[in-house]
Design a protein around this motif. Structure first.
Motif, PDB file in Angstrom:
ATOM      1  N   TRP A 108      -3.321  -0.680   2.151  1.00 22.25           N
ATOM      2  CA  TRP A 108      -1.499  -2.345   1.835  1.00 22.25           C
ATOM      3  C   TRP A 108      -0.639  -1.532   2.847  1.00 22.25           C
ATOM      4  O   TRP A 108      -0.270  -0.318   2.854  1.00 22.25           O
ATOM      5  CB  TRP A 108      -1.020  -2.222   0.661  1.00 22.25           C
ATOM      6  N   TRP A 142       5.896  -1.951   0.584  1.00 22.17           N
ATOM      7  CA  TRP A 142       6.316  -3.080   0.663  1.00 22.17           C
ATOM      8  C   TRP A 142       7.518  -3.795   1.352  1.00 22.17           C
ATOM      9  O   TRP A 142       8.015  -2.535   1.124  1.00 22.17           O
ATOM     10  CB  TRP A 142       6.629  -2.791  -1.270  1.00 22.17           C
ATOM     11  N   SER A 143       7.543  -5.072   1.843  1.00 25.52           N
ATOM     12  CA  SER A 143       9.250  -5.231   2.098  1.00 25.52           C
ATOM     13  C   SER A 143       9.675  -5.149   1.534  1.00 25.52           C
ATOM     14  O   SER A 143       9.792  -5.400   0.290  1.00 25.52           O
ATOM     15  CB  SER A 143       8.111  -6.782   3.012  1.00 25.52           C
ATOM     16  N   SER A 165      13.705 -10.546  -0.330  1.00 30.01           N
ATOM     17  CA  SER A 165      14.241 -11.183   0.225  1.00 30.01           C
ATOM     18  C   SER A 165      15.624 -11.665   0.099  1.00 30.01           C
ATOM     19  O   SER A 165      16.287 -12.764   0.695  1.00 30.01           O
ATOM     20  CB  SER A 165      13.616 -12.468   0.683  1.00 30.01           C
ATOM     21  N   ASN A 187      11.520 -11.922  -3.458  1.00 33.01           N
ATOM     22  CA  ASN A 187      10.480 -11.749  -3.204  1.00 33.01           C
ATOM     23  C   ASN A 187       9.880 -10.364  -1.844  1.00 33.01           C
ATOM     24  O   ASN A 187      11.056 -10.389  -1.615  1.00 33.01           O
ATOM     25  CB  ASN A 187       9.430 -13.234  -2.933  1.00 33.01           C
ATOM     26  N   GLN A 188       8.866 -10.078  -2.304  1.00 31.81           N
ATOM     27  CA  GLN A 188       8.762  -8.765  -2.177  1.00 31.81           C
ATOM     28  C   GLN A 188       7.477  -8.734  -1.366  1.00 31.81           C
ATOM     29  O   GLN A 188       6.214  -9.799  -2.505  1.00 31.81           O
ATOM     30  CB  GLN A 188       8.687  -7.567  -2.215  1.00 31.81           C
ATOM     31  N   MET A 189       6.695  -8.779   0.052  1.00 27.13           N
ATOM     32  CA  MET A 189       5.494  -9.179   0.607  1.00 27.13           C
ATOM     33  C   MET A 189       4.601  -7.785   0.696  1.00 27.13           C
ATOM     34  O   MET A 189       5.705  -6.517   1.497  1.00 27.13           O
ATOM     35  CB  MET A 189       5.489  -9.989   1.409  1.00 27.13           C
ATOM     36  N   ARG A 190       3.262  -7.262   0.271  1.00 27.71           N
ATOM     37  CA  ARG A 190       3.004  -6.427   1.860  1.00 27.71           C
ATOM     38  C   ARG A 190       1.300  -7.208   2.279  1.00 27.71           C
ATOM     39  O   ARG A 190       1.162  -8.170   1.537  1.00 27.71           O
ATOM     40  CB  ARG A 190       2.922  -5.281   0.671  1.00 27.71           C
ATOM     41  N   ARG A 191       0.968  -6.268   2.503  1.00 21.70           N
ATOM     42  CA  ARG A 191      -0.209  -6.744   3.987  1.00 21.70           C
ATOM     43  C   ARG A 191      -1.422  -5.985   4.175  1.00 21.70           C
ATOM     44  O   ARG A 191      -0.739  -4.607   3.821  1.00 21.70           O
ATOM     45  CB  ARG A 191      -0.030  -7.410   5.070  1.00 21.70           C
ATOM     46  N   GLN A 203      -2.837 -10.819   1.469  1.00 18.24           N
ATOM     47  CA  GLN A 203      -1.263 -10.149   0.781  1.00 18.24           C
ATOM     48  C   GLN A 203      -0.412 -10.610   0.080  1.00 18.24           C
ATOM     49  O   GLN A 203      -1.171 -11.683  -1.040  1.00 18.24           O
ATOM     50  CB  GLN A 203      -0.871 -11.228   1.905  1.00 18.24           C
ATOM     51  N   GLU A 204       0.224  -9.977  -0.766  1.00 17.63           N
ATOM     52  CA  GLU A 204       0.166 -10.046  -2.428  1.00 17.63           C
ATOM     53  C   GLU A 204       2.311 -10.323  -1.891  1.00 17.63           C
ATOM     54  O   GLU A 204       2.821 -10.122  -1.466  1.00 17.63           O
ATOM     55  CB  GLU A 204       0.478  -8.995  -2.784  1.00 17.63           C
ATOM     56  N   LEU A 205       2.482 -11.067  -3.203  1.00 14.24           N
ATOM     57  CA  LEU A 205       4.396 -11.165  -3.393  1.00 14.24           C
ATOM     58  C   LEU A 205       4.573 -10.303  -4.632  1.00 14.24           C
ATOM     59  O   LEU A 205       3.908 -10.135  -5.377  1.00 14.24           O
ATOM     60  CB  LEU A 205       4.377 -12.559  -3.436  1.00 14.24           C
TER      61      LEU A 205
END
Length: 103
Positions: free
Chosen positions: A64, A67-68, A71, A78-82, A101-103
């Motif tokens: 992964w 985490w971003s 937002s 939200n945070q996201m990772r891919r 992808q996870e939020l």
């Protein structure tokens, strides 16, 4: 006229491959002679009867990402990772069915 056929090349695969051989035109037609009719290359299947064992390869994912950043600076962000599929399944291997992808 054609020259002799060369030896067959090695099979391209141990299972369901192909091999080829070629020949050259030894004497070209001239002074109204008839040109050679035929092919200078032959390709045939090989190792068709070999016991072909399908490689069973499991699906694999990359790690992964981190985490971003959030937002929004206030509530409701939200945070996201891919991640990516690094190896696709083959044969009877387990298919990829996880989230990318996870939020």
């Amino acid at each position: 006229f054609f020259g002799d056929w060369q030896e067959w090349a090695s099979c391209s695969a141990t299972c369901q491959g192909h091999h080829q051989r070629s020949r050259a035109i030894a004497v070209q037609a001239h002074a109204g002679g008839t040109p050679c009719a035929g092919t200078t290359m032959q390709v045939n299947p090989c190792n068709e009867d070999s016991q072909c064992e399908a490689l069973d390869v499991e699906c694999a994912y990359s790690t992964w990402t981190t985490w971003s950043p959030c937002s929004h600076s206030c509530s409701g962000g939200n945070q996201m990772r891919r991640r990516e599929i690094s190896t696709h399944a083959q044969g009877h291997g387990a298919q990829c069915n996880g989230d990318l992808q996870e939020l």
